[in-house]
Scaffold this active site. Structure first.
Site, PDB file in Angstrom:
ATOM      1  N   LYS A 187      -3.604   2.754  -2.956  1.00  0.00           N
ATOM      2  CA  LYS A 187      -4.897   3.347  -3.279  1.00  0.00           C
ATOM      3  C   LYS A 187      -4.841   4.840  -2.989  1.00  0.00           C
ATOM      4  O   LYS A 187      -4.337   5.258  -1.957  1.00  0.00           O
ATOM      5  CB  LYS A 187      -5.984   2.723  -2.398  1.00  0.00           C
ATOM      6  CG  LYS A 187      -6.253   1.291  -2.754  1.00  0.00           C
ATOM      7  CD  LYS A 187      -7.261   0.681  -1.828  1.00  0.00           C
ATOM      8  CE  LYS A 187      -6.690   0.410  -0.455  1.00  0.00           C
ATOM      9  NZ  LYS A 187      -7.571  -0.413   0.373  1.00  0.00           N
ATOM     10  N   MET A 247      -8.239   9.432   8.685  1.00  0.00           N
ATOM     11  CA  MET A 247      -8.954   9.767   7.442  1.00  0.00           C
ATOM     12  C   MET A 247      -9.940  10.907   7.698  1.00  0.00           C
ATOM     13  O   MET A 247     -11.053  10.894   7.161  1.00  0.00           O
ATOM     14  CB  MET A 247      -9.715   8.534   6.905  1.00  0.00           C
ATOM     15  CG  MET A 247      -8.809   7.372   6.559  1.00  0.00           C
ATOM     16  SD  MET A 247      -9.723   5.917   6.006  1.00  0.00           S
ATOM     17  CE  MET A 247     -10.218   5.212   7.573  1.00  0.00           C
ATOM     18  N   ASP A 285       0.823  -1.204   0.000  1.00  0.00           N
ATOM     19  CA  ASP A 285       0.000   0.000   0.000  1.00  0.00           C
ATOM     20  C   ASP A 285       0.858   1.256   0.000  1.00  0.00           C
ATOM     21  O   ASP A 285       2.015   1.233   0.385  1.00  0.00           O
ATOM     22  CB  ASP A 285      -0.856   0.032   1.277  1.00  0.00           C
ATOM     23  CG  ASP A 285      -2.143  -0.734   1.111  1.00  0.00           C
ATOM     24  OD1 ASP A 285      -2.457  -1.117  -0.013  1.00  0.00           O
ATOM     25  OD2 ASP A 285      -2.820  -0.930   2.135  1.00  0.00           O
TER      26      ASP A 285
HETATM   27  N1  SAH Z   1      -4.276   0.656   9.204  1.00  0.00           N
HETATM   28  C1  SAH Z   1      -3.764   1.994   9.317  1.00  0.00           C
HETATM   29  C2  SAH Z   1      -4.804   3.049   9.027  1.00  0.00           C
HETATM   30  C3  SAH Z   1      -5.384   2.994   7.619  1.00  0.00           C
HETATM   31  S1  SAH Z   1      -6.487   4.292   7.286  1.00  0.00           S
HETATM   32  C4  SAH Z   1      -3.149   2.179  10.703  1.00  0.00           C
HETATM   33  O1  SAH Z   1      -3.330   1.350  11.598  1.00  0.00           O
HETATM   34  O2  SAH Z   1      -2.432   3.162  10.880  1.00  0.00           O
HETATM   35  C5  SAH Z   1      -5.417   5.491   6.571  1.00  0.00           C
HETATM   36  C6  SAH Z   1      -5.275   6.679   7.495  1.00  0.00           C
HETATM   37  O3  SAH Z   1      -4.284   6.427   8.460  1.00  0.00           O
HETATM   38  C7  SAH Z   1      -4.806   7.947   6.827  1.00  0.00           C
HETATM   39  O4  SAH Z   1      -5.853   8.631   6.177  1.00  0.00           O
HETATM   40  C8  SAH Z   1      -4.305   8.731   8.022  1.00  0.00           C
HETATM   41  O5  SAH Z   1      -5.361   9.276   8.772  1.00  0.00           O
HETATM   42  C9  SAH Z   1      -3.675   7.622   8.851  1.00  0.00           C
HETATM   43  N2  SAH Z   1      -2.217   7.520   8.639  1.00  0.00           N
HETATM   44  C10 SAH Z   1      -1.550   6.393   8.319  1.00  0.00           C
HETATM   45  N3  SAH Z   1      -0.229   6.624   8.255  1.00  0.00           N
HETATM   46  C11 SAH Z   1      -0.055   7.929   8.548  1.00  0.00           C
HETATM   47  C12 SAH Z   1       1.086   8.778   8.662  1.00  0.00           C
HETATM   48  N4  SAH Z   1       2.321   8.312   8.450  1.00  0.00           N
HETATM   49  N5  SAH Z   1       0.887  10.074   8.987  1.00  0.00           N
HETATM   50  C13 SAH Z   1      -0.352  10.554   9.229  1.00  0.00           C
HETATM   51  N6  SAH Z   1      -1.454   9.808   9.125  1.00  0.00           N
HETATM   52  C14 SAH Z   1      -1.315   8.505   8.810  1.00  0.00           C
END
Ligand code: SAH
Length: 341
Positions: free
Chosen positions: A143, A254, A121
């Site tokens: 995505k 998100m 991803d």
């Molecule tokens: N499974 C992931 C979340 C997926 S949803 C987890 O546990 O982190 C995707 C969202 O995760 C993004 O829209 C943002 O809100 C957050 N996100 C993931 N990585 C990030 C990063 N490095 N910095 C800021 N937000 C992040």
């Protein structure tokens, strides 16, 4: 013992059944070695070792290939043994953490090392995958926000088909696979196709990205609970009331697209207008940025700063504890004192 050697242009003999040795072959080829292979012990002849610096025996049995082992001894060729690839395809869902390789777990690194195919991803740590997964075909299934539906079905199809072809498939996801990661759906897709599937949890951005900005999601005497919410769809008014009523930290993933609705909803639900709010963008990247304001001010502040996804929203008193925010780290002691901790 672990050794590092430059095998570029060196002759290596790989001994083992083709299916079982395929990952080893790919890994040594990727390292630049010149390969010779032999698939059955009765096909081995000592001349196969001519010019070789290393022989790798891929066998479940420690004593397998005795003639080869003996010839290595006689010719001073190094001998290594590796376990064969598990028969049949399988899928491992791997949580890659918030995007930096530092936060890949040992389990994640091992799964990558053993992969034949990696589907990764956008938010997973993917820059160095050719080193982390040297034997694997790398497939970018990143995505973009707003283009989920079709892509998700395609990803599941790719994953299942690759495993059905006998590959060890790693599905590398950002953060933790089961935190808004659609990991559950991918596990279900594998199960429906009869593919063995396992999950390696990852460091979720919900906790680690606030930490990268110096914000602890809980702090003794300040917040003893945190709620993680998806902002992918606007919340209902009942949900706004519940969130405001909890009195702890609210972490939103998100949430950039629905920020104005969320803030308006929380204000309607009675949350204090001076409640601290932080937006942490691109956690753990070189361009990580934190915007701090209040419930009343964050929509304007975020607009002025042109904040963009990926970002984490943190709402709660813990935001004041962030080093470098206006209130500063010194506020930590004041706050703890004020609440009698
Ligand atoms: N499974 C992931 C979340 C997926 S949803 C987890 O546990 O982190 C995707 C969202 O995760 C993004 O829209 C943002 O809100 C957050 N996100 C993931 N990585 C990030 C990063 N490095 N910095 C800021 N937000 C992040």
């Amino acid at each position: 013992m672990q050794l590092t050697a430059d095998l570029t242009g060196r002759h290596v003999l790989v001994a083992g059944a083709r299916d079982e040795a395929r990952r080893v072959v790919r890994r040594y080829r990727a390292a630049g070695a010149v390969l010779r292979t032999v698939s059955r012990p009765d096909h081995f002849t000592p001349d196969l070792l001519n010019g070789a610096v290393l022989a790798v025996v891929v066998s479940a049995d420690d004593g397998g290939w005795p003639a080869l082992a003996q010839a290595c001894g006689a010719h001073g060729v190094l001998l290594a043994r590796e376990a064969p690839a598990a028969p049949g395809g399988r899928v491992t869902l791997v949580g890659g953490g918030p995007g930096t390789e530092d936060l890949l777990t040992v389990g994640a690194q091992q799964a990558l090392r053993e992969a034949d195919v990696v589907l990764f991803d956008r938010l997973a740590p993917h820059r160095n995958l050719s080193t982390l997964a040297p034997g694997a075909e790398l497939v970018d299934v990143g995505k973009q926000p707003g283009h989920h539906q079709v892509a998700q079905r395609d990803i599941e199809r790719l994953m299942v088909e690759a495993a059905q072809a006998g590959n060890n498939v790693v599905r590398l996801k950002g953060g933790d696979p089961f935190v808004f990661g659609r990991g559950g759906e991918e596990v279900a897709a594998c199960a429906a196709a009869g593919i063995p599937v396992s999950v390696v949890p990852g460091v979720t951005s919900a906790v680690s990205v606030p930490a990268a900005a110096g914000i602890p999601v809980t702090h003794r005497g300040v917040s003893h609970l945190f709620t993680v919410v998806s902002g992918h769809q606007p919340l209902s008014d009942a949900e706004h009331v519940h969130l405001a009523g909890l009195g702890g930290t609210v972490v939103v993933l998100m949430g950039i697209g629905t920020l104005p609705q969320l803030i308006a909803g929380l204000r309607r639900a009675g949350m204090r207008p001076d409640m601290p709010v932080a937006v942490v963008e691109r956690g753990y990247s070189d361009s990580q940025r934190t915007t701090v304001s209040t419930l009343a001010g964050i929509v304007t502040a975020a607009g002025a700063a042109r904040v963009k996804s990926p970002a984490i929203l943190v709402i709660g008193e813990v935001v004041r504890l962030a080093a470098g925010c206006e209130a500063g780290a010194g506020r930590l002691a004041d706050l703890a004192e004020a609440v009698g901790a």
